[in-house]
Write an enzyme that holds these catalytic residues in place. Sequence first.
Site, PDB file in Angstrom:
ATOM      1  N   CYS A 174      42.612  54.496  27.635  1.00 49.02           N
ATOM      2  CA  CYS A 174      43.329  54.622  28.915  1.00 49.02           C
ATOM      3  C   CYS A 174      44.793  54.194  28.821  1.00 49.02           C
ATOM      4  O   CYS A 174      45.662  54.749  29.478  1.00 49.02           O
ATOM      5  CB  CYS A 174      42.630  53.793  29.979  1.00 49.02           C
TER       6      CYS A 174
ATOM      7  N   ASN B 149      38.881  62.733  34.475  1.00 40.15           N
ATOM      8  CA  ASN B 149      39.552  61.645  33.769  1.00 40.15           C
ATOM      9  C   ASN B 149      39.610  62.017  32.288  1.00 40.15           C
ATOM     10  O   ASN B 149      38.580  62.105  31.623  1.00 40.15           O
ATOM     11  CB  ASN B 149      38.750  60.355  34.003  1.00 40.15           C
TER      12      ASN B 149
ATOM     13  N   HIS C 155      47.341  56.469  34.950  1.00 41.26           N
ATOM     14  CA  HIS C 155      46.153  56.981  34.269  1.00 41.26           C
ATOM     15  C   HIS C 155      45.190  57.487  35.338  1.00 41.26           C
ATOM     16  O   HIS C 155      44.897  56.777  36.305  1.00 41.26           O
ATOM     17  CB  HIS C 155      45.517  55.865  33.429  1.00 41.26           C
TER      18      HIS C 155
END
Lengths: 76, 353
Positions: free
Chosen positions: B120, B298, B268
């Site tokens: 991330c 994601n 993110h």
Amino acid sequence: MNKQEFIVLLEGVVEAEPGTITGNETIESIPGWDSLAIVSFIAMIDESLGITLSPKKIADAKSVDDLVALIGDNII
Amino acid sequence: MSVSKISGVKISGIASAVPEQIRTIFDDMKVFGEDEVYKISANIGVKSRYIAPPHLCTSDLCFFAAERLLHEASWKKDSVDALIFVSQTPDYRLPATSCILQKRLGLSNECASFDISMGCSGYIYGLWVASSLIVGGNIDRVLLLVGDTSNKLLSPQDRSVALLFGDAGTATLLEKSAHAQPMTFVMGTDGDGANNLIVPSGGFRKIANESTKIRTERENNNIRSDEDLFMNGAEIFSFTLERLSPLIRSVLDESSWTVDDVDFFIFHQANKFILNFLTKKMKLSPHKVPIVLEKFGNTSSASIPLALSSSLHEELCNKELRLIFSGFGVGYSWGAVALNVGPIIMPDIVFVP
């Protein structure tokens, strides 16, 4: 925040009808109390009281009263 | 937190690539049921994502993004002094995937190549290391390849992860530029959270064997093995809640910017609930915080450059923007950078068959 306001917040988190949570039940018995609800619960407490609750302590709570105890002096 | 200011480096181009193969929430409903999927999708904000089929690795996606970008930016292959590959889904345990990409892209044998294992926060680490190399190592040009194919790491029967992740690979060009505005980086780590986002088995701490492959029922009826990704969503949320606001405040202070000085905050793309909540908590204007989860999910380390390709294409091709990027999660690891970007070379998103 008083206990009644806390219960209203909790009903909002699990999308329960108003008045369906009494405060004496076990957490397991509340429909909709899942990991998404826990995240919403942490968010709502953060928003209204400015404190970030520990997910581990939430997971350890057995009853609604245990949850209330987590916010300590913030409940009146 | 670790703070550094780097002057004399600019981003010259960014490209993103995703697999052609799309998976929508209607596909997910066949596994988890309609009610469950609608509920989760409304919360995390994902309606479709691109998923790499077995033959496509992160390096393939990065390769196609890099080829397109090097071509459109007219960078000669032998002008690249260093290649950095940031990912948690490499081709092999060894050798480093960057070495394979050096050959495949036809870069020079004089090119330094290495991998960084970050998720991330990986794009921030990549930018930080790349720009530090240019300044400290006195080289001119770095090709930064960042991406993940997280769907290869997870159990499709684990609802805590199976509806969230998309796959993507990106390429970013960084080069020495005497007049570039400074970039301000703030980085931090808390390894205490390592177990909350982890693939427990398959490394050398818990070597894979017959039993680590077996998927069994775990908490909340989720089914996975020890070789699959585990995520404790509530812990990750709590970590983000505590860390992100101070991080953004710190990078603003260190760069002497106010919130109003920033054109866009590119976070993110963890999940929609988290991003909306943090936007509200930090009193940011929602139109300054792009969210591209609906279409891509994601995408781990690729999510910041992919969000730029997807939502700021027009602006970045034509003008200079003041941006803050911030990555946070697996590790726990976090980082943010305040920087000026644009105009840059930005090809359309590449779809890889």
